[in-house]
Design a protein around this motif. Structure first.
Motif, PDB file in Angstrom:
ATOM      1  N   ASP A 126      12.556  30.052 -88.149  1.00  0.00           N
ATOM      2  CA  ASP A 126      11.573  30.860 -87.420  1.00  0.00           C
ATOM      3  C   ASP A 126      12.251  31.915 -86.552  1.00  0.00           C
ATOM      4  OD1 ASP A 126       9.685  29.200 -88.531  1.00  0.00           O
ATOM      5  OD2 ASP A 126       9.152  28.201 -86.654  1.00  0.00           O
ATOM      6  N   ALA A 180       8.317  39.302 -84.839  1.00  0.00           N
ATOM      7  CA  ALA A 180       7.395  38.437 -84.103  1.00  0.00           C
ATOM      8  C   ALA A 180       7.593  38.660 -82.601  1.00  0.00           C
ATOM      9  CB  ALA A 180       7.652  36.974 -84.457  1.00  0.00           C
ATOM     10  N   GLN A 181       6.522  38.528 -81.855  1.00  0.00           N
ATOM     11  CA  GLN A 181       6.584  38.765 -80.414  1.00  0.00           C
ATOM     12  C   GLN A 181       6.964  37.510 -79.630  1.00  0.00           C
ATOM     13  OE1 GLN A 181       2.790  40.450 -79.441  1.00  0.00           O
ATOM     14  NE2 GLN A 181       3.245  42.366 -80.473  1.00  0.00           N
ATOM     15  N   ASP A 182       6.796  36.342 -80.250  1.00  0.00           N
ATOM     16  CA  ASP A 182       7.132  35.097 -79.569  1.00  0.00           C
ATOM     17  C   ASP A 182       7.338  34.010 -80.626  1.00  0.00           C
ATOM     18  OD1 ASP A 182       4.500  33.947 -80.249  1.00  0.00           O
ATOM     19  OD2 ASP A 182       3.711  35.210 -78.660  1.00  0.00           O
ATOM     20  N   GLU A 228       5.718  31.325 -81.314  1.00  0.00           N
ATOM     21  CA  GLU A 228       4.475  30.932 -82.003  1.00  0.00           C
ATOM     22  C   GLU A 228       4.161  31.901 -83.136  1.00  0.00           C
ATOM     23  OE1 GLU A 228       1.044  28.881 -83.062  1.00  0.00           O
ATOM     24  OE2 GLU A 228       2.725  28.245 -81.824  1.00  0.00           O
ATOM     25  N   GLN A 229       4.306  33.194 -82.874  1.00  0.00           N
ATOM     26  CA  GLN A 229       4.047  34.187 -83.905  1.00  0.00           C
ATOM     27  C   GLN A 229       5.080  34.074 -85.036  1.00  0.00           C
ATOM     28  OE1 GLN A 229       4.310  38.496 -83.017  1.00  0.00           O
ATOM     29  NE2 GLN A 229       2.096  38.485 -83.381  1.00  0.00           N
ATOM     30  N   ARG A 247       4.006  31.221 -87.247  1.00  0.00           N
ATOM     31  CA  ARG A 247       2.882  31.632 -88.097  1.00  0.00           C
ATOM     32  C   ARG A 247       3.338  32.563 -89.222  1.00  0.00           C
ATOM     33  NH1 ARG A 247      -2.407  30.909 -86.380  1.00  0.00           N
ATOM     34  NH2 ARG A 247      -2.595  29.741 -84.449  1.00  0.00           N
ATOM     35  N   LEU A 248       4.242  33.477 -88.932  1.00  0.00           N
ATOM     36  CA  LEU A 248       4.754  34.384 -89.946  1.00  0.00           C
ATOM     37  C   LEU A 248       5.538  33.619 -91.009  1.00  0.00           C
ATOM     38  CD1 LEU A 248       5.199  37.185 -91.106  1.00  0.00           C
ATOM     39  CD2 LEU A 248       7.068  37.502 -89.457  1.00  0.00           C
ATOM     40  N   ARG A 288       3.957  22.662 -86.006  1.00  0.00           N
ATOM     41  CA  ARG A 288       4.297  22.909 -84.602  1.00  0.00           C
ATOM     42  C   ARG A 288       4.756  21.614 -83.946  1.00  0.00           C
ATOM     43  NH1 ARG A 288      -0.308  24.609 -83.325  1.00  0.00           N
ATOM     44  NH2 ARG A 288       0.017  26.768 -83.883  1.00  0.00           N
TER      45      ARG A 288
END
Length: 138
Positions: free
Chosen positions: A9, A16-18, A20-21, A24-25, A110
């Motif tokens: 990740d 991605a900005q964080d 979590e993103q 998801r990506l 997660r």
């Protein structure tokens, strides 16, 4: 998937900005790579990114892939415009069911990602060193 390494990740943080993103990506790329109903070029792009053969930013700039994405978006829009109200409601209901399943899968990922690490190895799925429902042996 080829014998290449698999990205983490963190390697998606360039877009991605964080975290979590990024999660998801990463999940989305795996979904695209496995979706036999999608264009082979798009699936190839996802597999290339997941294997580390192509950087995510390079993939987003590659016209072979962006053209497929834009074409698919146009097809989805056209199909949505042609739906009757009843079909739209059915589609929304199916999407809600699908989205709930996807969210559950993402929540499991997660939880695995965020599971505490103790000693030299990860804990079991239940967060207990002996595994789910099993006490740690001493």
């Amino acid at each position: 998937m080829t014998a290449h390494r698999k990205i983490q990740d963190e390697e998606l943080m360039g877009v991605a900005q964080d975290p979590e993103q990024a999660l998801r990506l990463h999940w989305l790329l795996r979904t695209i790579a496995d979706a036999t109903s999608l264009d082979p070029n798009l699936r190839e792009m996802a597999r290339s990114v997941l294997s580390g053969g192509v950087g995510i930013k390079d993939a987003f700039r590659d016209p072979r892939y962006t053209e497929v994405v834009y074409q698919r978006m146009h097809e989805i829009r056209r199909a949505a415009d042609e739906q009757t109200y009843a079909e739209q409601q059915q589609s929304k209901a199916r999407f809600a069911e699908w989205d709930a399943r996807q969210q559950a899968d993402l929540d499991r990922e997660r939880a695995e990602r965020d599971a505490p690490v103790r000693g030299s190895g990860r804990t079991g799925a239940g967060g207990v060193a002996g595994g789910p429902g099993r006490p740690a042996r001493r």
